[in-house]
Design an enzyme around this catalytic site. Structure first.
Site, PDB file in Angstrom:
ATOM      1  CE  LYS A  52      -4.535  -0.714   1.798  1.00 41.52           C
ATOM      2  NZ  LYS A  52      -5.569  -0.081   2.848  1.00 41.52           N
ATOM      3  NE  ARG A 106     -13.797   3.906   6.298  1.00 40.39           N
ATOM      4  CZ  ARG A 106     -12.586   3.937   6.152  1.00 40.39           C
ATOM      5  NH1 ARG A 106     -11.791   4.988   6.288  1.00 40.39           N
ATOM      6  NH2 ARG A 106     -12.177   2.838   5.521  1.00 40.39           N
TER       7      ARG A 106
HETATM    8  P1  ADP Z   1      -6.799  -1.094   6.053  1.00 40.23           P
HETATM    9  O1  ADP Z   1      -5.720  -0.923   4.967  1.00 40.23           O
HETATM   10  O2  ADP Z   1      -7.009  -2.389   6.840  1.00 40.23           O
HETATM   11  O3  ADP Z   1      -8.170  -0.753   5.453  1.00 40.23           O
HETATM   12  P2  ADP Z   1      -7.127   1.370   7.566  1.00 40.23           P
HETATM   13  O4  ADP Z   1      -6.194   1.801   8.734  1.00 40.23           O
HETATM   14  O5  ADP Z   1      -7.465   2.355   6.606  1.00 40.23           O
HETATM   15  O6  ADP Z   1      -6.722  -0.153   7.380  1.00 40.23           O
HETATM   16  O7  ADP Z   1      -8.486   0.868   8.675  1.00 40.23           O
HETATM   17  C1  ADP Z   1      -8.536  -0.079   9.687  1.00 40.23           C
HETATM   18  C2  ADP Z   1      -9.935  -0.644  10.117  1.00 40.23           C
HETATM   19  O8  ADP Z   1     -10.542   0.784  10.389  1.00 40.23           O
HETATM   20  C3  ADP Z   1     -10.829  -0.803   8.667  1.00 40.23           C
HETATM   21  O9  ADP Z   1     -11.839  -1.958   9.337  1.00 40.23           O
HETATM   22  C4  ADP Z   1     -11.735   0.405   8.444  1.00 40.23           C
HETATM   23  O10 ADP Z   1     -12.855   0.208   7.612  1.00 40.23           O
HETATM   24  C5  ADP Z   1     -11.747   1.016   9.828  1.00 40.23           C
HETATM   25  N1  ADP Z   1     -12.071   2.635   9.943  1.00 40.23           N
HETATM   26  C6  ADP Z   1     -11.093   3.388   9.428  1.00 40.23           C
HETATM   27  N2  ADP Z   1     -11.632   4.590   9.521  1.00 40.23           N
HETATM   28  C7  ADP Z   1     -12.772   4.361  10.095  1.00 40.23           C
HETATM   29  C8  ADP Z   1     -14.035   5.372  10.359  1.00 40.23           C
HETATM   30  N3  ADP Z   1     -13.870   6.695  10.280  1.00 40.23           N
HETATM   31  N4  ADP Z   1     -14.899   4.928  10.815  1.00 40.23           N
HETATM   32  C9  ADP Z   1     -15.247   3.653  11.069  1.00 40.23           C
HETATM   33  N5  ADP Z   1     -14.446   2.577  10.626  1.00 40.23           N
HETATM   34  C10 ADP Z   1     -13.150   3.010  10.320  1.00 40.23           C
END
Ligand code: ADP
Length: 180
Positions: A52, A106
């Site tokens: 990523k 989300r």
């Molecule tokens: P990944 O690369 O595994 O998606 P992220 O750090 O982007 O890693 O997200 C980790 C988790 O947190 C995922 O399940 C994502 O959907 C959730 N997540 C991230 N931001 C939010 C938010 N604003 N509200 C709800 N869930 C979130």
């Protein structure tokens, strides 16, 4: 049909919340706060995720999470561990004796990917359950990706990330903009 198992009340319930956390946002924090009452121990599992191409190194991402946990939710700090992993998530979760994988949902856009991931993980390891949590309304639209886009243009990020993460991002982008 799955048979209901009588839960052992003395069982230490361990949850793993995996993600890239590049960087940790108030959306992640909200999910962590919601997960905490459901488990005895919560392991925040930071994926190395080189594919990523994260903006922050694994070390920086771990440090930012540690700092946010200690400052934003000091009473929960003993219940939370922050670890990195670079193997298959279910293997990591099994090695940690976790029963639950926590993911945040989300919008509809998250659903397809999360649905597939939970399905594959269930096939690989049926005894670990994936639980989806929804952030409160004001945090639902936050994503690490948009936070990075905003930070790149030196805009205010205080409603999306902690003050510490906001400073780290400002430092990062002021350094990179000075490079030739
Ligand atoms: P990944 O690369 O595994 O998606 P992220 O750090 O982007 O890693 O997200 C980790 C988790 O947190 C995922 O399940 C994502 O959907 C959730 N997540 C991230 N931001 C939010 C938010 N604003 N509200 C709800 N869930 C979130």
């Amino acid at each position: 049909m799955m048979k209901w198992k009588v839960m052992n009340p003395s069982l230490n319930r361990i949850g793993v919340y995996p993600g890239t956390f590049d960087p940790i946002t108030l959306g992640h924090i909200d999910i962590i706060e919601r997960a905490l009452p459901l488990v005895d121990q919560l392991i925040i599992a930071v994926a190395e995720n080189e594919s990523k191409k994260p903006l922050f190194s694994l070390k920086d991402r771990l440090e930012m999470i540690d700092y946010d946990i200690k400052t934003l939710m000091p009473s929960a700090a003993t219940k939370v561990a922050v670890k990195s992993f670079d193997n298959l998530l279910v293997d990591f979760a099994k090695a940690q004796n976790a029963q639950v994988i926590i993911r945040g949902l989300r919008a509809v856009s998250d659903f397809e990917y999360e649905f597939q991931m939970a399905g594959v993980n269930r096939k690989l390891c049926p005894q670990i359950e994936t639980v989806f949590l929804m952030a409160s309304e004001q945090y639902q639209l936050i994503s690490s990706r948009f936070v990075k886009d905003i930070a790149r243009f030196q805009r205010d990020m205080t409603s999306f990330v902690s003050d510490n993460v906001s400073q780290k991002m400002q430092q990062h982008f002021s350094q990179t903009s000075k490079q030739p």
